[in-house]
Design a protein around this motif. Structure first.
Motif, PDB file in Angstrom:
ATOM      1  N   UNK A   4     -11.412 -39.344 -65.362  1.00 28.26           N
ATOM      2  CA  UNK A   4     -11.280 -38.221 -64.724  1.00 28.26           C
ATOM      3  C   UNK A   4     -11.229 -37.534 -63.901  1.00 28.26           C
ATOM      4  N   UNK A   5     -11.552 -38.630 -63.003  1.00 30.27           N
ATOM      5  CA  UNK A   5     -11.582 -38.814 -61.436  1.00 30.27           C
ATOM      6  C   UNK A   5     -10.808 -39.158 -61.185  1.00 30.27           C
ATOM      7  N   UNK A   6      -9.659 -40.122 -61.834  1.00 37.24           N
ATOM      8  CA  UNK A   6      -7.629 -40.781 -61.291  1.00 37.24           C
ATOM      9  C   UNK A   6      -7.432 -39.118 -60.506  1.00 37.24           C
ATOM     10  N   UNK A   7      -7.236 -38.453 -61.551  1.00 39.50           N
ATOM     11  CA  UNK A   7      -5.078 -37.445 -61.473  1.00 39.50           C
ATOM     12  C   UNK A   7      -5.941 -36.075 -59.618  1.00 39.50           C
ATOM     13  N   UNK A   8      -7.208 -35.723 -59.663  1.00 40.34           N
ATOM     14  CA  UNK A   8      -7.874 -35.181 -59.288  1.00 40.34           C
ATOM     15  C   UNK A   8      -7.693 -36.106 -57.541  1.00 40.34           C
ATOM     16  N   UNK A   9      -8.143 -37.015 -56.968  1.00 34.16           N
ATOM     17  CA  UNK A   9      -8.031 -38.205 -56.579  1.00 34.16           C
ATOM     18  C   UNK A   9      -7.003 -37.666 -55.668  1.00 34.16           C
ATOM     19  N   UNK A  10      -5.776 -38.371 -56.631  1.00 32.25           N
ATOM     20  CA  UNK A  10      -4.324 -38.424 -56.254  1.00 32.25           C
ATOM     21  C   UNK A  10      -3.921 -37.354 -55.546  1.00 32.25           C
ATOM     22  N   UNK A  12      -6.126 -34.637 -53.982  1.00 35.06           N
ATOM     23  CA  UNK A  12      -6.413 -34.169 -53.430  1.00 35.06           C
ATOM     24  C   UNK A  12      -6.391 -35.348 -51.775  1.00 35.06           C
ATOM     25  N   UNK A  13      -6.074 -36.912 -52.370  1.00 30.02           N
ATOM     26  CA  UNK A  13      -5.022 -37.829 -51.209  1.00 30.02           C
ATOM     27  C   UNK A  13      -4.063 -36.932 -50.696  1.00 30.02           C
ATOM     28  N   UNK A  14      -2.897 -36.579 -51.742  1.00 33.92           N
ATOM     29  CA  UNK A  14      -1.591 -36.435 -51.323  1.00 33.92           C
ATOM     30  C   UNK A  14      -1.486 -34.597 -50.698  1.00 33.92           C
ATOM     31  N   UNK A  15      -2.398 -33.943 -50.970  1.00 31.43           N
ATOM     32  CA  UNK A  15      -2.386 -32.172 -50.283  1.00 31.43           C
ATOM     33  C   UNK A  15      -2.711 -32.681 -49.529  1.00 31.43           C
ATOM     34  N   UNK A  16      -4.275 -33.198 -48.747  1.00 34.87           N
ATOM     35  CA  UNK A  16      -4.316 -33.607 -47.746  1.00 34.87           C
ATOM     36  C   UNK A  16      -3.228 -34.526 -46.355  1.00 34.87           C
ATOM     37  N   UNK A 201     -10.408 -27.699 -45.785  1.00 37.73           N
ATOM     38  CA  UNK A 201     -10.190 -26.367 -47.352  1.00 37.73           C
ATOM     39  C   UNK A 201     -10.408 -27.032 -48.429  1.00 37.73           C
ATOM     40  N   UNK A 202      -8.562 -27.984 -48.659  1.00 43.80           N
ATOM     41  CA  UNK A 202      -8.525 -29.149 -49.288  1.00 43.80           C
ATOM     42  C   UNK A 202      -9.178 -29.678 -50.128  1.00 43.80           C
ATOM     43  N   UNK A 203      -9.494 -30.926 -48.746  1.00 42.78           N
ATOM     44  CA  UNK A 203     -10.854 -31.621 -48.633  1.00 42.78           C
ATOM     45  C   UNK A 203     -12.121 -31.585 -49.343  1.00 42.78           C
ATOM     46  N   UNK A 204     -12.421 -29.680 -48.548  1.00 39.78           N
ATOM     47  CA  UNK A 204     -14.019 -29.293 -49.853  1.00 39.78           C
ATOM     48  C   UNK A 204     -13.530 -29.365 -50.787  1.00 39.78           C
ATOM     49  N   UNK A 205     -12.664 -29.065 -51.054  1.00 38.44           N
ATOM     50  CA  UNK A 205     -12.282 -27.926 -53.111  1.00 38.44           C
ATOM     51  C   UNK A 205     -12.170 -30.070 -53.940  1.00 38.44           C
ATOM     52  N   UNK A 206     -11.529 -30.213 -53.125  1.00 36.68           N
ATOM     53  CA  UNK A 206     -11.216 -31.805 -53.570  1.00 36.68           C
ATOM     54  C   UNK A 206     -12.405 -32.566 -53.690  1.00 36.68           C
TER      55      UNK A 206
END
Length: 218
Positions: A4-10, A12-16, A201-206
């Motif tokens: 469940x964490x894989x998609x948000x992690x990808x 998050x890293x991509x957006x940052x 901000x994106x890091x914090x949200x992730x």
């Protein structure tokens, strides 16, 4: 939980990564713009030459002739002074008629008579970029100009489409407003800080989203 964490992690890293790269690109643009401004400043401050020998924007020049006749009034505002007008007049030289931006007068002094005079004006050739999408059209009949549209002004004054912006004092209560780099936009540092702030901000949200996922699965 890990799945469940894989998609948000990808995401998050991509957006940052994207936001940081945009901020870095703006820093490179800032360095480029500073070099450009330094070159312009050096050109502005170079020894002046006869205007007929000068080429390109910001060229430092001098011209001798008869200054006077009809005026064009360009509405401007100066910090700590308020509203006023740039005074544009024709300078009759041996090489032809050109325009001179003499500088600033307050609103109350715009109609003060300024007699014709013979003098040498020192300044810089310039094609000002005063107009943007919100600039009103010039009211030529009322002689209220909102931008220094060189071609249009030259037609009204019957001169060459050449504008010499004075840095020397032309007298008669007109305060020179010389060409300077302050009017050239250089917002790259602010843009860079915006992108880097969004990355934080994106890091914090992730991290918050990952924490929520972990909390629900514990």
């Amino acid at each position: 939980m890990i799945k469940r964490m894989i998609v948000p992690l990808i995401l998050g890293i991509g957006g940052i990564a994207i936001l940081v790269s945009l901020g870095t690109w703006q820093l490179r643009r800032l360095e480029w713009k500073q070099d450009v401004l330094s070159e312009i400043e050096a050109r502005i401050a170079a020894p002046p030459v006869p205007f007929a020998q000068a080429e390109g924007p910001y060229a430092p020049v001098y011209a001798t002739g008869i200054l006077g006749g009809p005026e064009l009034h360009v509405l401007v505002s100066r910090k700590q002074i308020g509203a006023g007008y740039r005074i544009i007049q024709a300078l009759e030289t041996e090489q032809g008629r050109i325009m001179v931006d003499r500088g600033f007068v307050p609103v109350a002094q715009v109609d003060t008579p300024r007699p014709t005079q013979t003098l040498t004006v020192t300044g810089n050739l310039h094609a000002p970029q005063d107009r943007n999408s919100s600039t009103p059209e010039n009211d030529v009949e009322a002689n209220i100009w909102f931008a220094r549209d060189v071609t249009q002004m030259a037609e009204v004054l019957g001169t060459q489409p050449v504008l010499l912006i004075a840095r020397s004092d032309t007298g008669q209560g007109v305060d020179p407003m010389p060409v300077a780099t302050e009017s050239i936009p250089n917002d790259h540092l602010q843009y860079a800080m915006t992108w880097f702030s969004l990355a934080v901000v994106w890091l914090g949200m992730t991290l918050y989203l990952l924490w929520r996922i972990r909390a629900k699965t514990v």
